[in-house]
Motif scaffolding. Sequence first.
Motif, PDB file in Angstrom:
ATOM      1  N   PRO A  71      -3.619  -0.861   1.203  1.00 49.08           N
ATOM      2  CA  PRO A  71      -2.623  -0.642   0.143  1.00 49.08           C
ATOM      3  C   PRO A  71      -1.730  -1.852  -0.124  1.00 49.08           C
ATOM      4  O   PRO A  71      -1.157  -1.977  -1.198  1.00 49.08           O
ATOM      5  N   GLU A  72      -1.627  -2.760   0.832  1.00 53.50           N
ATOM      6  CA  GLU A  72      -0.790  -3.945   0.674  1.00 53.50           C
ATOM      7  C   GLU A  72      -1.508  -5.091  -0.031  1.00 53.50           C
ATOM      8  O   GLU A  72      -0.869  -6.037  -0.478  1.00 53.50           O
ATOM      9  N   PHE A  73      -2.830  -5.026  -0.101  1.00 56.69           N
ATOM     10  CA  PHE A  73      -3.608  -6.116  -0.684  1.00 56.69           C
ATOM     11  C   PHE A  73      -3.435  -6.166  -2.193  1.00 56.69           C
ATOM     12  O   PHE A  73      -3.546  -5.147  -2.875  1.00 56.69           O
ATOM     13  N   LYS A  74      -3.194  -7.371  -2.707  1.00 56.29           N
ATOM     14  CA  LYS A  74      -3.260  -7.593  -4.148  1.00 56.29           C
ATOM     15  C   LYS A  74      -4.729  -7.789  -4.493  1.00 56.29           C
ATOM     16  O   LYS A  74      -5.555  -8.064  -3.619  1.00 56.29           O
ATOM     17  N   LEU A  75      -5.057  -7.669  -5.766  1.00 60.10           N
ATOM     18  CA  LEU A  75      -6.445  -7.760  -6.196  1.00 60.10           C
ATOM     19  C   LEU A  75      -7.091  -9.088  -5.784  1.00 60.10           C
ATOM     20  O   LEU A  75      -8.234  -9.119  -5.336  1.00 60.10           O
ATOM     21  N   GLN A  76      -6.356 -10.190  -5.902  1.00 55.70           N
ATOM     22  CA  GLN A  76      -6.892 -11.505  -5.525  1.00 55.70           C
ATOM     23  C   GLN A  76      -7.240 -11.559  -4.044  1.00 55.70           C
ATOM     24  O   GLN A  76      -8.304 -12.042  -3.657  1.00 55.70           O
ATOM     25  N   GLU A  77      -6.357 -11.067  -3.201  1.00 54.06           N
ATOM     26  CA  GLU A  77      -6.597 -11.068  -1.756  1.00 54.06           C
ATOM     27  C   GLU A  77      -7.781 -10.170  -1.406  1.00 54.06           C
ATOM     28  O   GLU A  77      -8.614 -10.524  -0.562  1.00 54.06           O
ATOM     29  N   LEU A  78      -7.858  -9.050  -2.077  1.00 55.37           N
ATOM     30  CA  LEU A  78      -8.953  -8.118  -1.858  1.00 55.37           C
ATOM     31  C   LEU A  78     -10.280  -8.742  -2.279  1.00 55.37           C
ATOM     32  O   LEU A  78     -11.282  -8.649  -1.558  1.00 55.37           O
ATOM     33  N   SER A  79     -10.285  -9.408  -3.406  1.00 59.56           N
ATOM     34  CA  SER A  79     -11.499 -10.064  -3.907  1.00 59.56           C
ATOM     35  C   SER A  79     -11.980 -11.144  -2.951  1.00 59.56           C
ATOM     36  O   SER A  79     -13.170 -11.237  -2.648  1.00 59.56           O
ATOM     37  N   ILE A  80     -11.060 -11.975  -2.498  1.00 63.54           N
ATOM     38  CA  ILE A  80     -11.418 -13.057  -1.580  1.00 63.54           C
ATOM     39  C   ILE A  80     -11.976 -12.499  -0.281  1.00 63.54           C
ATOM     40  O   ILE A  80     -13.003 -12.973   0.233  1.00 63.54           O
ATOM     41  N   THR A  81     -11.329 -11.482   0.244  1.00 60.45           N
ATOM     42  CA  THR A  81     -11.754 -10.905   1.512  1.00 60.45           C
ATOM     43  C   THR A  81     -13.127 -10.247   1.385  1.00 60.45           C
ATOM     44  O   THR A  81     -14.001 -10.460   2.242  1.00 60.45           O
ATOM     45  N   ALA A  82     -13.341  -9.488   0.333  1.00 54.37           N
ATOM     46  CA  ALA A  82     -14.645  -8.852   0.127  1.00 54.37           C
ATOM     47  C   ALA A  82     -15.731  -9.907  -0.074  1.00 54.37           C
ATOM     48  O   ALA A  82     -16.831  -9.801   0.484  1.00 54.37           O
ATOM     49  N   TRP A  83     -15.432 -10.928  -0.887  1.00 53.05           N
ATOM     50  CA  TRP A  83     -16.393 -12.010  -1.102  1.00 53.05           C
ATOM     51  C   TRP A  83     -16.766 -12.668   0.224  1.00 53.05           C
ATOM     52  O   TRP A  83     -17.936 -12.935   0.501  1.00 53.05           O
ATOM     53  N   ALA A  84     -15.759 -12.914   1.045  1.00 54.77           N
ATOM     54  CA  ALA A  84     -15.992 -13.601   2.314  1.00 54.77           C
ATOM     55  C   ALA A  84     -16.865 -12.771   3.249  1.00 54.77           C
ATOM     56  O   ALA A  84     -17.802 -13.297   3.855  1.00 54.77           O
ATOM     57  N   PHE A  85     -16.578 -11.485   3.372  1.00 50.91           N
ATOM     58  CA  PHE A  85     -17.427 -10.630   4.209  1.00 50.91           C
ATOM     59  C   PHE A  85     -18.866 -10.681   3.708  1.00 50.91           C
ATOM     60  O   PHE A  85     -19.812 -10.771   4.495  1.00 50.91           O
ATOM     61  N   SER A  86     -19.027 -10.621   2.401  1.00 56.15           N
ATOM     62  CA  SER A  86     -20.358 -10.655   1.817  1.00 56.15           C
ATOM     63  C   SER A  86     -21.051 -11.991   2.088  1.00 56.15           C
ATOM     64  O   SER A  86     -22.215 -12.038   2.496  1.00 56.15           O
ATOM     65  N   ARG A  87     -20.353 -13.082   1.863  1.00 53.47           N
ATOM     66  CA  ARG A  87     -20.944 -14.410   2.050  1.00 53.47           C
ATOM     67  C   ARG A  87     -21.334 -14.655   3.502  1.00 53.47           C
ATOM     68  O   ARG A  87     -22.356 -15.276   3.790  1.00 53.47           O
ATOM     69  N   ILE A  88     -20.520 -14.159   4.422  1.00 51.86           N
ATOM     70  CA  ILE A  88     -20.822 -14.307   5.841  1.00 51.86           C
ATOM     71  C   ILE A  88     -22.027 -13.442   6.221  1.00 51.86           C
ATOM     72  O   ILE A  88     -22.718 -13.716   7.182  1.00 51.86           O
ATOM     73  N   GLY A  89     -22.263 -12.414   5.424  1.00 50.47           N
ATOM     74  CA  GLY A  89     -23.366 -11.504   5.721  1.00 50.47           C
ATOM     75  C   GLY A  89     -22.953 -10.359   6.621  1.00 50.47           C
ATOM     76  O   GLY A  89     -23.786  -9.732   7.266  1.00 50.47           O
ATOM     77  N   SER A  90     -21.666 -10.085   6.645  1.00 51.35           N
ATOM     78  CA  SER A  90     -21.152  -8.998   7.477  1.00 51.35           C
ATOM     79  C   SER A  90     -21.321  -7.669   6.757  1.00 51.35           C
ATOM     80  O   SER A  90     -20.871  -7.496   5.636  1.00 51.35           O
ATOM     81  N   LEU A  91     -21.966  -6.748   7.413  1.00 50.24           N
ATOM     82  CA  LEU A  91     -22.176  -5.425   6.833  1.00 50.24           C
ATOM     83  C   LEU A  91     -21.135  -4.462   7.380  1.00 50.24           C
ATOM     84  O   LEU A  91     -21.463  -3.482   8.039  1.00 50.24           O
ATOM     85  N   HIS A  92     -19.891  -4.758   7.106  1.00 44.85           N
ATOM     86  CA  HIS A  92     -18.780  -3.908   7.566  1.00 44.85           C
ATOM     87  C   HIS A  92     -18.652  -2.757   6.568  1.00 44.85           C
ATOM     88  O   HIS A  92     -17.825  -2.786   5.657  1.00 44.85           O
ATOM     89  N   ASP A  93     -19.507  -1.757   6.763  1.00 44.24           N
ATOM     90  CA  ASP A  93     -19.602  -0.661   5.796  1.00 44.24           C
ATOM     91  C   ASP A  93     -18.272   0.024   5.539  1.00 44.24           C
ATOM     92  O   ASP A  93     -17.954   0.343   4.392  1.00 44.24           O
ATOM     93  N   GLU A  94     -17.497   0.248   6.600  1.00 43.74           N
ATOM     94  CA  GLU A  94     -16.220   0.932   6.430  1.00 43.74           C
ATOM     95  C   GLU A  94     -15.297   0.147   5.507  1.00 43.74           C
ATOM     96  O   GLU A  94     -14.585   0.724   4.689  1.00 43.74           O
ATOM     97  N   PHE A  95     -15.305  -1.168   5.641  1.00 43.23           N
ATOM     98  CA  PHE A  95     -14.468  -2.011   4.791  1.00 43.23           C
ATOM     99  C   PHE A  95     -14.894  -1.873   3.329  1.00 43.23           C
ATOM    100  O   PHE A  95     -14.067  -1.647   2.453  1.00 43.23           O
ATOM    101  N   PHE A  96     -16.188  -2.011   3.063  1.00 48.36           N
ATOM    102  CA  PHE A  96     -16.650  -1.963   1.678  1.00 48.36           C
ATOM    103  C   PHE A  96     -16.462  -0.575   1.055  1.00 48.36           C
ATOM    104  O   PHE A  96     -16.121  -0.468  -0.121  1.00 48.36           O
TER     105      PHE A  96
END
Length: 109
Positions: A71-96
């Motif tokens: 709830p504290e994440f702004k859209l930019q922070e959320l986008s960067i974090t999701a992109w990073a998990f994806s780029r790293i190849g992390s399948l953190h299903d709960e996060f997504f």
Amino acid sequence: LSTIIGAFVTAGHVFSNMLNQVAKEFANRLAFFQVNPVEVANLMWGLATAKLHPKGQVLHEVGCRAIAMLPEFKLQELSITAWAFSRIGSLHDEFFVAVADRLSSSRVL
């Protein structure tokens, strides 16, 4: 600690062992210290940009903290974090799943 990773990566100095150790320490401190969404996004951006793949527990801990702070994440922070998990190849299903839920219920989009 997240700023250290960002600084080294931005300067083009990717010392994998050191950066992975800093990421591990960041994850270890999550239980004891407050972090904010910018720190999480910076950490994940640095790891992904450097194409580092820290041990699964590091990404798991960071992802779980991100979910708790969603709830504290702004859209930019959320986008960067999701992109990073994806780029790293992390399948953190709960996060997504949590991010998808937040975005689908958001009035900001």
